[in-house]
Write an enzyme that holds these catalytic residues in place. Structure first.
Site, PDB file in Angstrom:
ATOM      1  N   GLY A   1       0.689   2.497   8.242  1.00  0.00           N
ATOM      2  CA  GLY A   1      -0.611   3.112   8.495  1.00  0.00           C
ATOM      3  C   GLY A   1      -1.690   2.063   8.305  1.00  0.00           C
ATOM      4  O   GLY A   1      -2.626   1.947   9.089  1.00  0.00           O
TER       5      GLY A   1
ATOM      6  N   HIS B   1      -6.197  -0.692  -3.774  1.00  0.00           N
ATOM      7  CA  HIS B   1      -5.225  -1.774  -3.965  1.00  0.00           C
ATOM      8  C   HIS B   1      -5.893  -3.130  -4.227  1.00  0.00           C
ATOM      9  O   HIS B   1      -5.249  -4.036  -4.745  1.00  0.00           O
ATOM     10  CB  HIS B   1      -4.377  -1.948  -2.709  1.00  0.00           C
ATOM     11  CG  HIS B   1      -3.152  -1.077  -2.654  1.00  0.00           C
ATOM     12  ND1 HIS B   1      -2.266  -0.978  -3.691  1.00  0.00           N
ATOM     13  CD2 HIS B   1      -2.649  -0.305  -1.659  1.00  0.00           C
ATOM     14  CE1 HIS B   1      -1.271  -0.166  -3.338  1.00  0.00           C
ATOM     15  NE2 HIS B   1      -1.491   0.259  -2.113  1.00  0.00           N
TER      16      HIS B   1
ATOM     17  N   GLU C   1      -6.427   1.807   0.471  1.00  0.00           N
ATOM     18  CA  GLU C   1      -6.333   0.350   0.614  1.00  0.00           C
ATOM     19  C   GLU C   1      -7.360  -0.359  -0.268  1.00  0.00           C
ATOM     20  O   GLU C   1      -7.060  -1.397  -0.862  1.00  0.00           O
ATOM     21  CB  GLU C   1      -6.511  -0.061   2.078  1.00  0.00           C
ATOM     22  CG  GLU C   1      -5.524   0.593   3.048  1.00  0.00           C
ATOM     23  CD  GLU C   1      -4.069   0.466   2.632  1.00  0.00           C
ATOM     24  OE1 GLU C   1      -3.706  -0.536   1.989  1.00  0.00           O
ATOM     25  OE2 GLU C   1      -3.284   1.390   2.923  1.00  0.00           O
TER      26      GLU C   1
ATOM     27  N   GLU D   1       2.076   1.855  -5.622  1.00  0.00           N
ATOM     28  CA  GLU D   1       1.763   2.891  -4.643  1.00  0.00           C
ATOM     29  C   GLU D   1       1.379   4.221  -5.279  1.00  0.00           C
ATOM     30  O   GLU D   1       0.538   4.944  -4.759  1.00  0.00           O
ATOM     31  CB  GLU D   1       2.935   3.069  -3.678  1.00  0.00           C
ATOM     32  CG  GLU D   1       3.207   1.841  -2.820  1.00  0.00           C
ATOM     33  CD  GLU D   1       1.973   1.354  -2.076  1.00  0.00           C
ATOM     34  OE1 GLU D   1       0.983   2.112  -1.960  1.00  0.00           O
ATOM     35  OE2 GLU D   1       1.981   0.195  -1.621  1.00  0.00           O
TER      36      GLU D   1
END
Ligand SMILES: *[C@@H]1O[C@H](CO)[C@@H](O)[C@H](O)[C@H]1NC(C)=O
Ligand SMILES: *[C@@H]1O[C@H](CO)[C@@H](O)[C@H](O)[C@H]1NC(C)=O
Ligand SMILES: *[C@@H]1O[C@H](CO)[C@@H](O)[C@H](O)[C@H]1NC(C)=O
Ligand SMILES: *[C@@H]1O[C@H](CO)[C@@H](O)[C@H](O)[C@H]1NC(C)=O
Ligand SMILES: *[C@@H]1O[C@H](CO)[C@@H](O)[C@H](O)[C@H]1NC(C)=O
Ligand SMILES: *[C@@H]1O[C@H](CO)[C@@H](O)[C@H](O)[C@H]1NC(C)=O
Ligand SMILES: *[C@@H]1O[C@H](CO)[C@@H](O)[C@H](O)[C@H]1NC(C)=O
Ligand SMILES: [Zn+2]
Length: 519
Positions: free
Chosen positions: A352, A392, A389, A411
């Protein structure tokens, strides 16, 4: 005397055979059962002795020492310090070979931790030019003398370049290993690859990359494990009129001519110390829009096809990125670690999105939003993927798992705080209520299967590239977040004045925050 019971010889023989067959079946079943059990390491192997008595062969092959290049994990004798990489992707097909290619030079400076006469470094599907008759050139640094190369070869199965030396590298000393190579810019979505699209009837080619988990070795020879962090000095050579992007800000762009070809050379600022799986290289003719984080020098940009940008499809992502970065800075109590944040929508992309540090890559549907035709669901998808994202950039990139067996840490937490960031950017959506549906219920179904696995596996159970990519599954993402969700539900219930008010909600929450900071 009791009366005897007699049967015929044939009947006896048949009975005996059937009995023996039954024993064999029982043993076989027990062996299968035991194998299944040991797969699931939480259940102790109890009472089943078949495996140890019946298969001495398996045991002896496991314990036979192999050569270091037959192991899927790197030896611990060398550790990288910095790389100097130049890559030149060709966005036009070579008419005589029918291939799109890239060429490159890479030099890695590494420190020797333990005396060794062997260099093992990842390298996959690259054609290396011979330098002084070998696949790489070794130089000693700071007065160290490099031993001569005895022999070098590519170990295809374990994806290594192996170099045997005539003498030993000395512990504490530094060396440089230089390589010169050519690779295919294939449309396989791995490593440095090619993406194609058509705009206004014109076919266009983009060179882009996907390194997670084990594909950086397909772009240049490197120590391709997450704990082998280093500083990367990156230069991209590209066709005039195209733009080159990488993890850092560009610091120098010059027009030059190489072998009669007019090109542009873009050099980027050195990266922070980082893992190879977070690198990114992109050459395209894309356009961008620019924003920033409030009261900050961080440059925020959204990149996409020229037409998509012209039609304003990047605006929603840009609108939410600044506030979410600000939120995460406060949440993690750490400033955004880099000088820029680029996000780019690619026509061909496998996952994704991918959290490359400073240059996040997305599928178009996960970054672009067209108010005229997109649904509210599309908008929610953009919001949550961008939040995930961006989360992260700290958790995963600044603080990184040592090995892929603990992918759930990366994750699970990103999948949890994604909701917090999204909630901050769109406070009226009550997005946190979606966790139960989107993650908890989803993982119940998967976790009920025999193929489910514990959140964290043993390090030695995850070795080969295929075993690593298997870790990127619903268990690692949604089961981990469901654990976090338990905390969230408790916190929520307690805040709403539930009678069972033993630990205070703030204590619960700070416990969670403490977990997310520990390395
Ligand atoms: C990287 O390599 C290029 C060419 O080989 C050289 O000019 C440059 O100084 C090197 N940069 C670093 C940081 O080592
Ligand atoms: C095409 O590939 C051949 C063989 O590798 C090479 O000799 C030639 O220079 C290439 N042509 C171009 C235009 O790059
Ligand atoms: C690498 O070398 C092999 C064998 O010579 C050749 O078939 C292949 O096309 C080369 N790949 C590239 C990208 O040049
Ligand atoms: C390099 O060349 C391109 C196209 O020819 C031009 O647009 C660009 O301004 C030049 N860049 C520099 C730094 O001279
Ligand atoms: C982005 O923010 C601006 C200013 O607040 C607003 O006018 C615009 O509608 C927003 N765009 C999207 C797609 O949400
Ligand atoms: C971290 O927390 C301290 C104390 O609350 C605060 O002074 C500091 O500004 C915070 N740093 C960031 C980057 O949020
Ligand atoms: C979290 O860490 C802080 C600072 O290290 C400590 O004071 C606090 O007690 C910790 N909270 C919990 C719940 O462990
Ligand atoms: Zn993620």
């Amino acid at each position: 005397m009791a009366k005897g019971f007699y049967i015929s010889k044939n009947m006896g023989l048949a009975g005996l055979l059937m009995g023996a067959a039954a024993v064999v079946i029982i043993i076989a079943l027990a062996a299968v059962y035991d194998k299944e059990k040991t797969k699931n390491q939480n259940i102790p192997v109890d009472g089943v002795t078949v495996l140890t008595t019946a298969s001495p062969d398996t045991i002896s092959t496991i314990s036979t020492p192999k050569d270091p290049w037959e192991h899927y994990r790197l030896p611990d004798s060398l550790s990288p310090v910095s790389y100097n990489i130049t890559l030149w992707p060709r966005l036009v097909v070579n008419a005589s070979t029918g291939l799109y290619i890239f060429t490159g030079q890479s030099a890695v400076v590494f420190q020797c931790e333990k005396d060794t006469d062997l260099i093992v470094i990842h390298c996959n599907k690259l054609n290396l030019t011979l330098l002084d008759g070998h696949h790489a050139r070794l130089t000693g640094l700071d007065g160290a003398t490099a031993p001569n190369v005895k022999t070098s070869w590519l170990q295809v199965k374990t994806e290594y370049l192996v170099i045997q030396l005539n003498g030993k590298l000395a512990a504490g000393k530094s060396y440089r290993l230089s390589t010169d190579f050519q690779g295919e810019l294939a449309d396989d979505l791995k490593g440095f690859y090619r993406s194609e699209y058509t705009e206004d009837g014109v076919k266009k080619v983009v060179a882009t990359s996907q390194m997670q988990a084990t594909f950086a070795r397909k772009a240049f020879p490197c120590f391709d494990e997450p704990a082998m962090k280093a500083v990367f000095h990156i230069t991209l050579i590209h066709q005039r009129g195209t733009v080159a992007l990488s993890n850092g800000r560009d610091v120098e762009t010059v027009n030059t001519t190489i072998d009669g070809t007019e090109v542009t050379m873009t050099r980027f600022e050195p990266t922070k110390r980082m893992s190879t799986y977070l690198l990114a290289f992109i050459v395209s003719d894309f356009a961008h829009i620019t924003g920033s984080i409030e009261n900050d020098n961080v440059l925020v940009r959204i990149w996409a096809r020229r037409k998509a940008i012209a039609e304003g499809h990047g605006h929603y992502a840009l609108n939410v990125t600044g506030p979410m970065l600000k939120f995460f800075e406060r949440y993690y109590n750490a400033s955004y670690p880099l000088s820029k944040s680029d996000q780019i929508a690619l026509p061909d992309f496998n996952a994704g999105a991918m959290e490359n540090w400073g240059l996040i890559t997305y599928r178009e549907t996960a970054l672009l939003y067209d108010p005229a035709i997109s649904s509210v669901g599309n908008k929610e998808r953009v919001l949550t993927v961008v939040a995930h994202e961006l989360a992260h950039m700290w958790f995963g990139n600044l603080v990184t798992l040592r090995w892929w067996n603990d992918l759930w840490l990366n994750e699970g937490f990103a999948s949890y705080v994604e909701y917090l960031g999204a909630d901050y950017a769109e406070p009226t959506w009550n997005i946190k209520e979606q966790i139960i549906l989107n993650d908890v219920h989803k993982v119940f179904a998967v976790d009920a299967l025999a193929s489910s696995h514990p959140l964290s596996r043993k390090e030695e159970e995850v070795n080969q590239p295929d075993e690593i990519s298997e870790m990127f599954n619903t268990i690692s993402y949604s089961k981990a977040i469901s654990y976090s969700k338990v905390l969230y539900v408790l916190e929520h219930l307690l805040q709403q004045g539930s009678p069972c008010s033993r630990p205070s909600p703030t204590a619960r929450f700070s416990m969670f925050q403490n977990i997310s900071y520990s390395k």
